[in-house]
Motif scaffolding. Structure first.
Motif, PDB file in Angstrom:
ATOM      1  N   SER A   1       0.948  -1.088  -0.080  1.00 49.42           N
ATOM      2  CA  SER A   1      -0.001  -0.117   0.080  1.00 49.42           C
ATOM      3  C   SER A   1       0.922   1.365   0.032  1.00 49.42           C
ATOM      4  O   SER A   1       2.112   1.300   0.335  1.00 49.42           O
ATOM      5  N   ARG A   2       0.194   2.310  -0.318  1.00 51.72           N
ATOM      6  CA  ARG A   2       0.898   3.534  -0.295  1.00 51.72           C
ATOM      7  C   ARG A   2       1.275   4.007   1.050  1.00 51.72           C
ATOM      8  O   ARG A   2       2.080   4.910   1.365  1.00 51.72           O
ATOM      9  N   ASP A   3       0.438   3.617   2.013  1.00 52.86           N
ATOM     10  CA  ASP A   3       0.702   3.813   3.496  1.00 52.86           C
ATOM     11  C   ASP A   3       2.179   3.455   4.017  1.00 52.86           C
ATOM     12  O   ASP A   3       2.736   3.734   5.045  1.00 52.86           O
ATOM     13  N   ALA A   4       2.615   2.199   3.287  1.00 51.43           N
ATOM     14  CA  ALA A   4       3.870   1.627   3.821  1.00 51.43           C
ATOM     15  C   ALA A   4       5.051   2.350   3.139  1.00 51.43           C
ATOM     16  O   ALA A   4       6.109   1.590   3.092  1.00 51.43           O
ATOM     17  N   GLY A   5       4.994   3.633   2.698  1.00 41.83           N
ATOM     18  CA  GLY A   5       6.043   4.037   2.100  1.00 41.83           C
ATOM     19  C   GLY A   5       7.438   4.455   2.726  1.00 41.83           C
ATOM     20  O   GLY A   5       8.460   4.496   2.276  1.00 41.83           O
ATOM     21  N   PHE A   6       7.237   4.320   4.099  1.00 44.10           N
ATOM     22  CA  PHE A   6       8.521   4.443   4.944  1.00 44.10           C
ATOM     23  C   PHE A   6       9.067   3.105   5.358  1.00 44.10           C
ATOM     24  O   PHE A   6       9.854   3.325   6.317  1.00 44.10           O
ATOM     25  N   ILE A   7       8.291   2.024   5.044  1.00 43.80           N
ATOM     26  CA  ILE A   7       8.963   0.691   5.444  1.00 43.80           C
ATOM     27  C   ILE A   7       9.863   0.479   4.176  1.00 43.80           C
ATOM     28  O   ILE A   7       9.190   0.010   3.116  1.00 43.80           O
ATOM     29  N   ASN A   8      11.032   0.063   4.483  1.00 45.41           N
ATOM     30  CA  ASN A   8      11.801  -0.237   3.209  1.00 45.41           C
ATOM     31  C   ASN A   8      13.302  -1.030   3.741  1.00 45.41           C
ATOM     32  O   ASN A   8      13.683  -0.523   4.667  1.00 45.41           O
TER      33      ASN A   8
END
Length: 257
Positions: free
Chosen positions: A236-243
């Motif tokens: 999802s776009r909400d997970a953009g800071f999980i990398n």
């Protein structure tokens, strides 16, 4: 006029188990989804079930052998022509050969088995990532989720050597992809499932599964939905800071500190 879908996902090994649950999760949240498997009957059965729920226009299902690079590249070209470039890739497909007495012992491991498992589980995954990454980088957005295993995270109890090495290798692939995707809007993460009830792991009351249950603090074996839910969030776009994360979904059987 046909309107292009907002999100297009590919799920490898999507005709059964964790992969099929992930395909359904993506369809439920608005994706158009292409998936493949190796068994034609499984692929056709999964496609028919999904079409009844979500419609044929949102699903593309094929048979692909991950050990054959030409089949991989042909599949991704077809997906792009059918819809648009893929923005989400879930690399779930994998094989774990076992005989009547379980996995091959290390000292008697056959080279052909070793090569086949790494070709499918590791090299095939790498080729899938190569197929989608250029368009993701150009677009400035993408999600790649690799499905590893608890066997690649700690001392294996059931899995064979080739499977363990292939799943551990996915962690190195994840780190390498991070460098290639830096600053691009593309994230790469890995999920390491524990004991999940699928056709591969057998019935819940098997000796192996009963032993695993005794090691799991939450007091139950995993369900394919447990993995699909995490995959859906990472995509999802909400997970953009999980990398670059390795998410252990195992009920506490392995808890790194």
């Amino acid at each position: 006029m046909n309107q292009r879908p907002e999100r297009v996902a590919v799920v490898t090994g999507g005709s059964s188990g964790i992969g099929l649950a992930t395909v359904a999760t993506f369809l439920e949240t608005g994706f158009n989804v292409a998936f493949f498997g190796q068994n034609p009957d499984h692929v056709e059965s999964a496609r028919n079930r999904l079409v009844r729920r979500f419609g044929a226009h949102r699903i593309l299902a094929r048979c692909v052998d991950l050990a054959l690079p030409k089949e991989i590249s042909s599949f991704f070209r077809e997906v792009e022509a059918h819809w648009q470039p893929v923005d989400t890739l879930v690399c779930n497909a994998g094989i774990s050969p076992k005989g009547g007495n379980g996995a091959s012992p290390f000292l008697t491991l056959d080279l052909a088995e070793w090569n086949r498992v790494l070709a499918v589980n590791l090299t095939g995954t790498m080729l899938c990532c190569q197929a989608v990454l250029p368009a993701m980088l150009e677009r400035g957005f993408g999600r790649i989720v690799l499905i590893g295993s608890i066997a690649g995270r700690t001392v294996p109890r059931v899995a064979g050597t080739a499977y363990v090495v292939s799943k551990a290798g996915l962690a190195g692939l994840c780190r390498s992809l991070l460098a290639s995707c830096a600053g691009s809007g593309v994230t790469v993460n890995m999920i390491a499932p524990g004991r999940i009830l699928t056709e591969m792991t057998g019935p819940a009351d098997s000796e192996t599964n009963r032993a695993a249950l005794g090691r799991i603090p939450v007091g139950r074996l995993g369900d394919v939905g447990d993995i699909a839910a995490v995959t859906g969030f990472l995509a999802s776009r909400d997970a953009g800071f999980i990398n670059g994360a390795i998410v252990d979904v195992n009920g506490g059987e392995f808890a790194p500190l």
